[in-house]
Design a protein around this motif. Structure first.
Motif, short mmCIF file in Angstrom:
data_model
loop_
_atom_site.label_atom_id
_atom_site.label_comp_id
_atom_site.label_asym_id
_atom_site.label_seq_id
_atom_site.Cartn_x
_atom_site.Cartn_y
_atom_site.Cartn_z
N UNK A 92 -10.59 3.47 4.65
CA UNK A 92 -11.24 4.27 3.59
C UNK A 92 -12.75 4.11 3.66
N UNK A 93 -13.23 2.89 3.84
CA UNK A 93 -14.66 2.65 3.90
C UNK A 93 -15.29 3.26 5.15
N UNK A 94 -14.62 3.11 6.28
CA UNK A 94 -15.17 3.64 7.53
C UNK A 94 -15.23 5.16 7.52
N UNK A 95 -14.22 5.79 6.93
CA UNK A 95 -14.14 7.25 6.92
C UNK A 95 -14.72 7.87 5.65
N UNK A 96 -15.10 7.02 4.71
CA UNK A 96 -15.67 7.48 3.44
C UNK A 96 -14.74 8.46 2.73
N UNK A 97 -13.47 8.07 2.71
CA UNK A 97 -12.43 8.86 2.04
C UNK A 97 -11.83 7.98 0.94
N UNK A 98 -11.88 8.42 -0.31
CA UNK A 98 -11.34 7.60 -1.39
C UNK A 98 -9.83 7.44 -1.30
N UNK A 99 -9.38 6.21 -1.50
CA UNK A 99 -7.96 5.89 -1.47
C UNK A 99 -7.58 5.22 -2.80
N UNK A 100 -6.49 5.69 -3.39
CA UNK A 100 -5.89 5.06 -4.56
C UNK A 100 -4.62 4.36 -4.10
N UNK A 101 -4.60 3.06 -4.20
CA UNK A 101 -3.56 2.24 -3.58
C UNK A 101 -2.74 1.55 -4.66
N UNK A 102 -1.44 1.84 -4.65
CA UNK A 102 -0.52 1.22 -5.61
C UNK A 102 0.47 0.37 -4.82
N UNK A 103 0.59 -0.89 -5.15
CA UNK A 103 1.45 -1.79 -4.39
C UNK A 103 2.19 -2.74 -5.32
N UNK A 104 3.35 -3.17 -4.88
CA UNK A 104 4.16 -4.07 -5.69
C UNK A 104 4.50 -5.33 -4.89
N UNK A 105 4.65 -6.43 -5.61
CA UNK A 105 5.01 -7.69 -4.97
C UNK A 105 5.56 -8.65 -6.04
N UNK A 106 6.86 -8.91 -6.04
CA UNK A 106 7.41 -9.81 -7.05
C UNK A 106 7.07 -11.28 -6.83
N UNK A 107 6.70 -11.63 -5.59
CA UNK A 107 6.41 -13.04 -5.28
C UNK A 107 5.05 -13.15 -4.58
N UNK A 108 3.96 -13.08 -5.34
CA UNK A 108 2.63 -13.15 -4.71
C UNK A 108 2.39 -14.48 -4.02
#
Length: 228
Positions: A78-94
């Motif tokens: 996203x930073x290299x291409x200057x394209x905004x990314x909205x990232x949703x992620x899940x993890x029950x055991x961080x």
């Protein structure tokens, strides 16, 4: 659980984790870094951008935050291409800091060392709320399961759960239906798994299923496009 986790080095020099409880690794023995680049960046995020140039922001949903490798690579992209990314992620055991602070992903490719601090930022970000991690990367990571999470519309799905033999409930048609239903038209579902039942289930849910060459050490992987 983190006390049992062991850091291992995969064939491309990048780290992964071994979880004795499941007798399973978080990534391929043949290369954690190469696997994530191949399965999730090349055949996921970059494919979406190629097919939908200029469509912003790109919304990604990830099943399994795990080591944070996929999220970090998406942030770098996203930073290299200057394209905004909205990232949703899940993890029950961080993971605990004693584990993720030792992972060497930011050292594998000298060309992206500039983005090294963001890896820690991803792990340190607050859970269960939206966080601006960088100029082009917003993230919400939730300490929850696929069964319980409320999904938002997504353009790309990184389905990176443990193998079906280890966590069959996450690969059930019911869970796949939940994910597919939340995807935007022409959304991309990508995973390292090439199991026949997965492909049949995705096809029955209205997906156009492709069997693609897998990352090093794996013959095949799966990508599916939501029709309509």
């Amino acid at each position: 659980m983190s006390k049992e986790i062991k850091i291992i080095t995969t064939e491309d020099g990048s780290h992964s984790l071994f979880l004795p409880e499941l007798n399973e690794t978080y990534h391929s023995f043949h290369g954690a870094y190469r696997e994530s680049i191949h399965v999730f960046m090349l055949y996921g995020l970059e494919t979406w951008e190629m097919r939908h140039p200029g469509a912003k922001p790109i919304r990604i949903f990830e099943v399994g935050f795990g080591t944070g490798l996929n999220a970090w690579l998406a942030l770098v992209w996203a930073e290299q291409n200057k394209v905004p990314v909205l990232y949703h992620t899940i993890e029950p055991f961080p993971l605990e800091e004693s584990i993720y602070s030792q992972l060497n992903y930011t050292e594998i490719d000298q060309s992206i060392m500039h983005y090294k601090p963001y890896f820690k930022d991803l792990h340190d970000a607050a859970w269960n709320e939206g966080v601006v991690v960088s100029e082009f990367f917003n993230m919400k990571k939730e300490k929850t399961t696929l069964q319980d999470v409320l999904l938002y519309p997504s353009d790309v799905v990184f389905f990176d759960a443990f193998a079906p033999s280890k966590q069959p409930e996450l690969w059930s048609k019911e869970m796949l239906d939940k994910v597919v239903d939340s995807m935007n038209p022409e959304g991309i579902f990508t995973t390292y798994c090439a199991m026949g039942q997965l492909k049949r289930d995705l096809k029955s849910l209205g997906m156009e299923v492709e069997t693609l060459p897998g990352p090093p050490g794996k013959k095949e992987m799966t990508r599916a496009i939501k029709i309509g």
